[in-house]
Design an enzyme around this catalytic site. Structure first.
Site, PDB file in Angstrom:
ATOM      1  N   SER A   1       0.768  -0.867  -0.005  1.00  0.00           N
ATOM      2  CA  SER A   1       0.000   0.080   0.059  1.00  0.00           C
ATOM      3  C   SER A   1       1.018   1.296   0.249  1.00  0.00           C
ATOM      4  CB  SER A   1      -0.931  -0.273   0.815  1.00  0.00           C
ATOM      5  OG  SER A   1      -2.352  -1.145   0.864  1.00  0.00           O
TER       6      SER A   1
ATOM      7  N   CYS B   1      -0.839  -3.807   4.038  1.00  0.00           N
ATOM      8  CA  CYS B   1      -1.977  -4.980   3.918  1.00  0.00           C
ATOM      9  C   CYS B   1      -1.159  -6.134   3.682  1.00  0.00           C
ATOM     10  CB  CYS B   1      -2.595  -5.264   2.092  1.00  0.00           C
ATOM     11  SG  CYS B   1      -2.022  -5.245   0.849  1.00  0.00           S
TER      12      CYS B   1
ATOM     13  N   HIS C   1       3.297  14.868   5.714  1.00  0.00           N
ATOM     14  CA  HIS C   1       3.642  16.048   4.915  1.00  0.00           C
ATOM     15  C   HIS C   1       3.626  16.680   6.319  1.00  0.00           C
ATOM     16  CE1 HIS C   1       0.954  14.755   1.770  1.00  0.00           C
ATOM     17  NE2 HIS C   1       0.140  13.688   2.236  1.00  0.00           N
TER      18      HIS C   1
END
Lengths: 129, 129
Positions: B73, B93, B78
């Site tokens: 994934s 996952c 940020h």
């Protein structure tokens, strides 16, 4: 004990993060890397975001992972065509982009029969005293 | 009315998503694109994930956005150095990767004085009847 209590209006959130669980989507759509890439790039435009770059990866025998990095943060999708499921994250910051427009564009494309969606505020800053 | 009731053990989750709010980090760390990129790439290794690619963008006058797309994934960061804040998402996952190892590596690097963290299960599938 120090209790700090603020209303939502007093607290500044730096980012908005829409978390989407899309169930019962068409499995061929969820396996179509080119379609999903164009969908996210178009969704970004709808939401008034600016693209920095994108990475997509196609799995064998099925499934696609893709992220579009934007100046306002990112949009990601991970699909499990075998379950008709896609997880989508739309993370924006700033006042000029509207993550819900990206959400609507994606939903109109994927047409899930069942959706769970929440919006999280990210970077909740307390007012400076 | 149809009520479907399942225990957590009966429901399969396709993905695990750790959402991290890191406050009061060192501002020069949050502005160091190279350091943040290496941190995420190392965190990915710690968590036993496989890199597909990465995109980082440095803002003027401050702030960094970066995403590492992995087969399992993605991890994103940020940063808002002016507020000492970083938002981090670790989405994995499969059974072979441990997102909490990536989390620990990132926290050990950023050293936030205050953390909010939750784990969401993504893609909760009902047992087939």
């Amino acid at each position: 004990m120090l209790i700090e209590k603020f209303t939502e209006e007093e607290v500044k959130a730096l980012g908005r993060h829409i978390i989407v669980e899309a169930f019962d989507c068409d499995d061929s759509t969820l396996n179509n890397t080119q379609l999903l890439r164009l969908m996210l790039l178009d969704a970004v435009k709808e939401a008034n975001m600016t693209v920095c770059g994108d990475i997509f990866h196609e799995f064998s025998p099925h499934g696609v992972t893709g992220v579009v990095v934007v100046k306002e943060s990112h949009i990601s999708i991970h699909t499990w065509p075998e379950y008709g499921y896609a997880s989508i994250d739309i993370f924006t910051c700033g006042n000029y982009s509207n993550p819900w427009k990206a959400y609507q564009y994606i939903i109109d494309t994927l047409k899930p029969k069942r959706i769970q969606v929440i919006e999280l505020k990210r970077g909740m800053l307390k007012p400076r005293g």
